[in-house]
Motif scaffolding. Structure first.
Motif, PDB file in Angstrom:
ATOM      1  N   MET A   1       0.826  -1.207   0.000  1.00 46.31           N
ATOM      2  CA  MET A   1       0.000   0.000   0.000  1.00 46.31           C
ATOM      3  C   MET A   1       0.864   1.263   0.000  1.00 46.31           C
ATOM      4  N   ILE A   2       1.983   1.257   0.718  1.00 48.86           N
ATOM      5  CA  ILE A   2       2.882   2.417   0.730  1.00 48.86           C
ATOM      6  C   ILE A   2       3.486   2.639  -0.649  1.00 48.86           C
ATOM      7  N   ILE A   3       3.910   1.559  -1.298  1.00 50.02           N
ATOM      8  CA  ILE A   3       4.495   1.671  -2.638  1.00 50.02           C
ATOM      9  C   ILE A   3       3.461   2.210  -3.632  1.00 50.02           C
ATOM     10  N   VAL A   4       2.235   1.705  -3.567  1.00 54.10           N
ATOM     11  CA  VAL A   4       1.180   2.180  -4.471  1.00 54.10           C
ATOM     12  C   VAL A   4       0.881   3.651  -4.199  1.00 54.10           C
ATOM     13  N   ALA A   5       0.775   4.035  -2.919  1.00 50.63           N
ATOM     14  CA  ALA A   5       0.486   5.421  -2.564  1.00 50.63           C
ATOM     15  C   ALA A   5       1.608   6.347  -3.029  1.00 50.63           C
ATOM     16  N   GLN A   6       2.861   5.888  -2.879  1.00 53.77           N
ATOM     17  CA  GLN A   6       3.987   6.708  -3.338  1.00 53.77           C
ATOM     18  C   GLN A   6       3.987   6.824  -4.862  1.00 53.77           C
ATOM     19  N   GLY A   7       3.494   5.825  -5.562  1.00 47.78           N
ATOM     20  CA  GLY A   7       3.386   5.894  -7.017  1.00 47.78           C
ATOM     21  C   GLY A   7       2.402   6.960  -7.471  1.00 47.78           C
ATOM     22  N   PHE A   8       1.403   7.222  -6.629  1.00 47.93           N
ATOM     23  CA  PHE A   8       0.424   8.274  -6.944  1.00 47.93           C
ATOM     24  C   PHE A   8       0.819   9.626  -6.356  1.00 47.93           C
ATOM     25  N   GLY A   9       2.009   9.684  -5.744  1.00 47.33           N
ATOM     26  CA  GLY A   9       2.500  10.952  -5.214  1.00 47.33           C
ATOM     27  C   GLY A   9       2.137  11.211  -3.765  1.00 47.33           C
ATOM     28  N   TYR A  10       1.612  10.227  -3.062  1.00 44.29           N
ATOM     29  CA  TYR A  10       1.276  10.381  -1.649  1.00 44.29           C
ATOM     30  C   TYR A  10       2.352   9.710  -0.800  1.00 44.29           C
ATOM     31  N   LEU A  11       2.353  10.018   0.471  1.00 44.66           N
ATOM     32  CA  LEU A  11       3.251   9.387   1.457  1.00 44.66           C
ATOM     33  C   LEU A  11       4.710   9.449   0.999  1.00 44.66           C
ATOM     34  N   GLY A  12       5.158  10.643   0.670  1.00 40.62           N
ATOM     35  CA  GLY A  12       6.485  10.825   0.099  1.00 40.62           C
ATOM     36  C   GLY A  12       7.645  10.297   0.923  1.00 40.62           C
ATOM     37  N   GLY A  13       7.745  10.627   2.191  1.00 45.11           N
ATOM     38  CA  GLY A  13       8.929  10.259   2.967  1.00 45.11           C
ATOM     39  C   GLY A  13       8.752   9.049   3.865  1.00 45.11           C
ATOM     40  N   ILE A  14       7.705   8.312   3.679  1.00 42.71           N
ATOM     41  CA  ILE A  14       7.442   7.162   4.559  1.00 42.71           C
ATOM     42  C   ILE A  14       8.157   5.917   4.044  1.00 42.71           C
ATOM     43  N   GLU A  15       8.812   5.242   4.971  1.00 38.04           N
ATOM     44  CA  GLU A  15       9.461   3.969   4.629  1.00 38.04           C
ATOM     45  C   GLU A  15       8.540   2.829   5.041  1.00 38.04           C
ATOM     46  N   SER A  16       8.958   1.625   4.723  1.00 34.65           N
ATOM     47  CA  SER A  16       8.128   0.472   5.074  1.00 34.65           C
ATOM     48  C   SER A  16       8.077   0.280   6.588  1.00 34.65           C
ATOM     49  N   PRO A  17       6.972  -0.235   7.105  1.00 38.17           N
ATOM     50  CA  PRO A  17       6.837  -0.452   8.552  1.00 38.17           C
ATOM     51  C   PRO A  17       7.765  -1.581   9.020  1.00 38.17           C
ATOM     52  N   PRO A  18       8.007  -1.644  10.311  1.00 41.83           N
ATOM     53  CA  PRO A  18       8.920  -2.678  10.825  1.00 41.83           C
ATOM     54  C   PRO A  18       8.338  -4.081  10.657  1.00 41.83           C
ATOM     55  N   SER A  19       9.239  -5.018  10.447  1.00 44.19           N
ATOM     56  CA  SER A  19       8.847  -6.418  10.311  1.00 44.19           C
ATOM     57  C   SER A  19       9.103  -7.144  11.626  1.00 44.19           C
ATOM     58  N   VAL A  20       8.577  -8.325  11.749  1.00 41.83           N
ATOM     59  CA  VAL A  20       8.765  -9.153  12.942  1.00 41.83           C
ATOM     60  C   VAL A  20       9.806 -10.218  12.635  1.00 41.83           C
ATOM     61  N   ASN A  21      10.792 -10.379  13.533  1.00 46.42           N
ATOM     62  CA  ASN A  21      11.745 -11.468  13.405  1.00 46.42           C
ATOM     63  C   ASN A  21      11.101 -12.723  14.000  1.00 46.42           C
ATOM     64  N   ALA A  22      10.581 -13.558  13.156  1.00 45.12           N
ATOM     65  CA  ALA A  22       9.783 -14.697  13.618  1.00 45.12           C
ATOM     66  C   ALA A  22      10.623 -15.915  13.987  1.00 45.12           C
ATOM     67  N   SER A  23      11.933 -15.862  13.821  1.00 44.06           N
ATOM     68  CA  SER A  23      12.752 -17.046  14.119  1.00 44.06           C
ATOM     69  C   SER A  23      12.653 -17.448  15.585  1.00 44.06           C
ATOM     70  N   GLU A  24      12.487 -16.496  16.471  1.00 50.23           N
ATOM     71  CA  GLU A  24      12.339 -16.816  17.889  1.00 50.23           C
ATOM     72  C   GLU A  24      10.900 -17.213  18.232  1.00 50.23           C
ATOM     73  N   LEU A  25       9.978 -16.855  17.365  1.00 48.80           N
ATOM     74  CA  LEU A  25       8.561 -17.117  17.601  1.00 48.80           C
ATOM     75  C   LEU A  25       8.129 -18.510  17.140  1.00 48.80           C
ATOM     76  N   TYR A  26       8.749 -19.012  16.089  1.00 50.32           N
ATOM     77  CA  TYR A  26       8.321 -20.285  15.503  1.00 50.32           C
ATOM     78  C   TYR A  26       8.304 -21.456  16.492  1.00 50.32           C
ATOM     79  N   PRO A  27       9.349 -21.663  17.316  1.00 49.29           N
ATOM     80  CA  PRO A  27       9.270 -22.815  18.240  1.00 49.29           C
ATOM     81  C   PRO A  27       8.085 -22.751  19.185  1.00 49.29           C
ATOM     82  N   ILE A  28       7.739 -21.543  19.639  1.00 47.89           N
ATOM     83  CA  ILE A  28       6.616 -21.406  20.564  1.00 47.89           C
ATOM     84  C   ILE A  28       5.302 -21.709  19.858  1.00 47.89           C
ATOM     85  N   VAL A  29       5.111 -21.106  18.687  1.00 49.75           N
ATOM     86  CA  VAL A  29       3.850 -21.303  17.962  1.00 49.75           C
ATOM     87  C   VAL A  29       3.725 -22.750  17.491  1.00 49.75           C
TER      88      VAL A  29
END
Length: 146
Positions: free
Chosen positions: A92-120
């Motif tokens: 959605m950020i990439i599409v919005a930036q393609g239309f000229g919106y959300l100029g200086g916004i970078e992608s939101p943080p991701s989750v490092n799931a390697s520590e989560l997988y054994p629990i789940v």
């Protein structure tokens, strides 16, 4: 025993060396017996933990009985963000930036799931056993024969 040159007690020396060699060498029966004792101890510990888990699960307080569902919801939410929310937000950020919106916004943080997988994955295994119980008609509130 007999004393040899320089009044040494060879019988005592040989007996001592024999005891050391015997202490270092164990037979298959001794190894199997020790392994069995270890397994029996592991089973006793697991049975004790199962009894504690059963008492916790029946407790009325959400702070005692609710920690497992809480971990499930946290794990499920983190996986939903990692595999659905984060890619969708980046798109959605990439599409919005393609239309000229959300100029200086970078992608939101991701989750490092390697520590989560054994629990789940552990919880999914437990959930799978509960599904089997439901198929067999095991009571929800208590485990007893019908």
């Amino acid at each position: 025993m007999g004393k040899g040159i320089l009044n040494l007690d060879f019988g005592g020396i040989i007996g001592g060396v024999g005891k050391i060699v015997d202490d270092l060498h164990t037979s298959k029966e001794e190894e199997l017996s020790a392994a069995r004792a270890d397994k029996e101890l592991d089973v006793k510990i697991a049975m004790g933990q199962m009894a504690v888990n059963q008492v916790e699960a029946q407790h009325k307080s959400v702070f005692v009985a609710g920690w497992r569902p809480f971990i499930g919801w946290v794990g499920g939410s983190a996986l939903a963000w990692k595999f659905i929310g984060h890619p969708l937000a980046c798109w959605m950020i990439i599409v919005a930036q393609g239309f000229g919106y959300l100029g200086g916004i970078e992608s939101p943080p991701s989750v490092n799931a390697s520590e989560l997988y054994p629990i789940v994955l552990g919880m999914l295994g437990i959930g799978g056993m509960r599904s089997y119980d439901k198929l067999k008609g095991t009571a929800t509130q208590a485990i007893r024969k019908k």
